[in-house]
Write an enzyme that holds these catalytic residues in place. Structure first.
Site, PDB file in Angstrom:
ATOM      1  N   ASP A  32       0.839  -1.184   0.000  1.00  0.00           N
ATOM      2  CA  ASP A  32       0.000   0.000   0.000  1.00  0.00           C
ATOM      3  C   ASP A  32       0.885   1.249   0.000  1.00  0.00           C
ATOM      4  O   ASP A  32       1.868   1.325   0.743  1.00  0.00           O
ATOM      5  CB  ASP A  32      -0.885  -0.013   1.251  1.00  0.00           C
ATOM      6  CG  ASP A  32      -1.880   1.126   1.280  1.00  0.00           C
ATOM      7  OD1 ASP A  32      -2.722   1.194   0.367  1.00  0.00           O
ATOM      8  OD2 ASP A  32      -1.832   1.931   2.222  1.00  0.00           O
ATOM      9  N   GLU A  79       1.581   0.186  -4.914  1.00  0.00           N
ATOM     10  CA  GLU A  79       1.101   1.469  -5.444  1.00  0.00           C
ATOM     11  C   GLU A  79       2.272   2.442  -5.528  1.00  0.00           C
ATOM     12  O   GLU A  79       2.852   2.792  -4.490  1.00  0.00           O
ATOM     13  CB  GLU A  79       0.035   2.050  -4.519  1.00  0.00           C
ATOM     14  CG  GLU A  79      -1.253   1.273  -4.459  1.00  0.00           C
ATOM     15  CD  GLU A  79      -2.253   1.913  -3.505  1.00  0.00           C
ATOM     16  OE1 GLU A  79      -3.370   2.217  -3.948  1.00  0.00           O
ATOM     17  OE2 GLU A  79      -1.920   2.125  -2.329  1.00  0.00           O
TER      18      GLU A  79
END
Length: 632
Positions: A298, A327
């Protein structure tokens, strides 16, 4: 070390309000200045005994669970001593990782543990709905039908991996009541499974065993398990064991305040020695103790490049085929606390290992337009996004069309994830439709075009669970704490949109049949040939793999008008082609002959393979013998 005093406190239960709760003892710990370690020895069998540390620092005296907890009691405030060998399910010693030879062999389906089975349409037993153990049930069907759900459904669909939204211990759901909902991007104890997904949250060993049962069950079906990990921030910095143990160290701070590139009130300090070590140790632990097959990071740009590359090196010592991707952005660039040149983002992709993947948001926007607005992308007919789509089809590795990635192995190709509108809701919004149960052919067609762009491109395909049956969240673009009525998978949609499910299944078969689509190097990029004429895109590729089709062409007409397919290559084109995917269906078997003179219908994708190699593989002579069926 900033601590003046550390006490070890032992308890009978994981929380003060449980029956029989009492303090078993308090022992002062000793500090070794040569190692920086506080330690205490306690005689006897402490299995299933709970404990905390009472730590005195310049900030005061606070009681906290162990940073390195392997087990905790209900709602996470006390750590537990646990014999991990006793948490292993039967046959655990024979369970192994599900790994792919190349990252691009992976086909990833993103799912939230609770969403998977919390609906009664899942067919899962009531006591297992929304739990880890839902993944262990077989023979589940949509009630009063024979349509499979859950793991049986995934097996038929053909994906290789599931990515589970955060399943380590998080703070926003009360494990006692279990009525709250959250995606889980609010970690408390990184090395412990989440208690609300266990049948018994009070006894820390139960959640460990049931998590392992989930992994073992999926592995038995040949499905790998990827964990969504959130090392970039914690639920509450001031209340976290990190801050209570060594105040001001584990987080990036400025003028005494927590920096906030995560957008969640704090950002952890991956660039500091002990948090870097913690991340590496934690990932190794999940890999070795729980047999996890990969990790999705994340807000990976919150982490520094050196740490991410070290993580890759350390996991390589276990197996080089373990998947790593994340990400490549932060939520708040201005408060990251490290130089932009040191962030693990797309701009710095070439500084990272080629086996650290990144979500291709350029492709995402190219496919469908903005994530939450009513703008249009390529599948809705826009021509403005064509070059982002072309670059994405080439795995973001083409010098001609755009190459932020070193190789296609760094490019996660997708149109939807848990964030933002589901793909179906986005398609409807961009077409100003509010009937979330519509089966209008236009919207199904646009979803199919997205599927082709995801599965017939050179990156690693990824999508949110249920995208393949028009999953809706009824227009909720940020459902992180919305109720089950919004987030749960409604498995009846796999019947309503069976044509779409079958289309994804067929595309998966095509992808598995043609190696260059799964090439993790730039060979396929360099060998592939793209043609764009303002109305259609075609990607033509040659294949040298024995026993496979020798040439394929993926053609997409996104306009409202018919068009004549334009197929070109630096190689000699075959004399005849078979269609394996068109606007209606997709398969690894020939649907019909391809007529290059006949215009493609509007909003249609075609995937064609050379007839000669197909006939040789399948022992057919369909192209010669069949005079009909040329209509594509």
């Amino acid at each position: 070390c900033s601590s003046d005093l550390v006490l070890l406190k032992l308890y009978t239960t994981g929380s003060y309000y449980e029956e029989g709760a009492q303090v078993l003892g308090i022992k002062q710990m000793l500090y070794d200045a040569s190692t920086g370690v506080w330690s205490a020895t306690v005689d006897g069998d402490l299995n299933k005994i709970y404990y905390t540390y009472v730590i005195k620092t310049a900030k005061g005296t606070q009681e906290t669970q162990d940073i390195y907890s392997k087990a905790v009691g209900v709602n996470s405030k006390r750590s537990e001593v646990v014999d991990l060998a006793q948490t292993n399910p039967e046959g655990w010693e024979n369970d192994g990782h599900i790994l792919v030879d190349k990252p691009n062999d992976a086909i990833i389906w993103e799912i939230h543990v609770r969403d998977f089975s919390s609906s009664d349409t899942s067919g899962v037993s009531k006591e297992h709905r929304g739990k880890f153990l839902a993944f262990t049930e077989r023979g589940t069907v949509i009630p009063f039908t024979n349509f499979p759900t859950c793991v049986d459904y995934l097996k038929q669909l053909g994906i290789t991996h599931i990515q589970i939204n955060p399943a380590f211990d998080f703070g926003s759901v009360n494990e006692i009541t279990g009525v709250d909902y959250n995606w889980g991007y609010d970690p408390v104890n990184y090395n412990v499974p989440e208690g609300s997904y266990a049948t018994d949250p009070y006894h820390g060993e139960v959640r460990i065993r049931e998590f392992k049962e989930m992994v073992k069950s999926l592995h038995k079906e040949g499905i790998g398990v990827i964990m969504d990990v959130v090392y970039n921030h914690v639920y509450s910095a001031v209340d976290s064991p990190f801050e209570k143990t060594v105040p001001g160290y584990y987080f990036r701070m400025q003028d005494g305040k927590f920096l906030n590139s995560s957008g969640c009130g704090n950002v952890t300090a991956s660039d500091k020695t002990m948090f870097r070590k913690f991340m590496i140790d934690s990932l190794r632990y999940w890999t070795e103790e729980y047999h996890i097959d990969g990790f999705r990071f994340d807000l990976m740009a919150c982490h520094d490049i050196e740490t991410m590359n070290l993580i890759r090196e350390e996991l390589d010592k276990i197996d080089t085929r373990l998947l790593i991707y994340g990400e490549p952005w932060t939520a708040n660039d201005g408060e990251n606390g490290i130089s932009g040149e040191d962030c693990s983002n797309k701009s710095n992709a070439k500084k990272l290992s080629t086996r650290i993947g990144m979500f291709n948001d350029d492709m995402r926007h190219g496919i469908k337009g903005g994530s939450d607005d009513d703008s249009k992308g390529f599948i809705q007919g826009s021509t403005h996004s064509a070059y982002n789509v072309i670059a994405g089809m080439m795995g973001a590795s083409s010098v001609t069309f755009g190459n932020w990635a070193n190789e296609p192995s760094q490019c996660i190709t997708y149109a939807s994830a848990h964030d933002n509108l589901s793909l179906w809701d986005k398609i409807l919004k961009s077409n100003w439709c509010t009937d979330y149960d519509t089966t209008d052919k236009l919207y199904v067609t646009q979803n199919k075009l997205a599927a082709v762009l995801i599965l017939a491109s050179l990156g690693i395909p990824f999508w949110m669970a249920g995208e393949e049956f028009a999953r809706t969240k009824y227009g909720d673009h940020n459902s992180y704490k919305s109720p089950d009525s919004i987030n749960s998978i409604n498995w009846t949609r796999s019947i309503r949109y069976k044509e779409l499910v079958d289309y994804y299944r067929g595309l998966i078969k095509i992808r598995k049949s043609f190696s260059p689509l799964r090439d993790n190097t730039t060979k396929a990029v360099n060998d592939g040939y793209i043609v764009y004429n303002g109305q259609s895109i075609s990607l033509t590729m040659k294949n040298d793999t024995e026993g496979e089709w020798k040439m394929i062409s993926v053609i997409i007409n996104n306009s409202e008008q018919p068009c004549t397919p334009q197929i070109k290559s630096q190689y000699e084109l075959p004399k005849g082609w078979y269609v394996v995917a068109n606007g209606e269906e997709a398969s690894d078997e020939a649907i019909c002959k391809f007529d290059p003179e006949k215009p493609m219908p509007p909003r249609t994708a075609l995937i064609i393979v050379d007839a000669e190699s197909y006939d040789a593989i399948h022992d057919t002579d369909y192209f010669k013998d069949s005079e009909d069926g040329a209509d594509h």
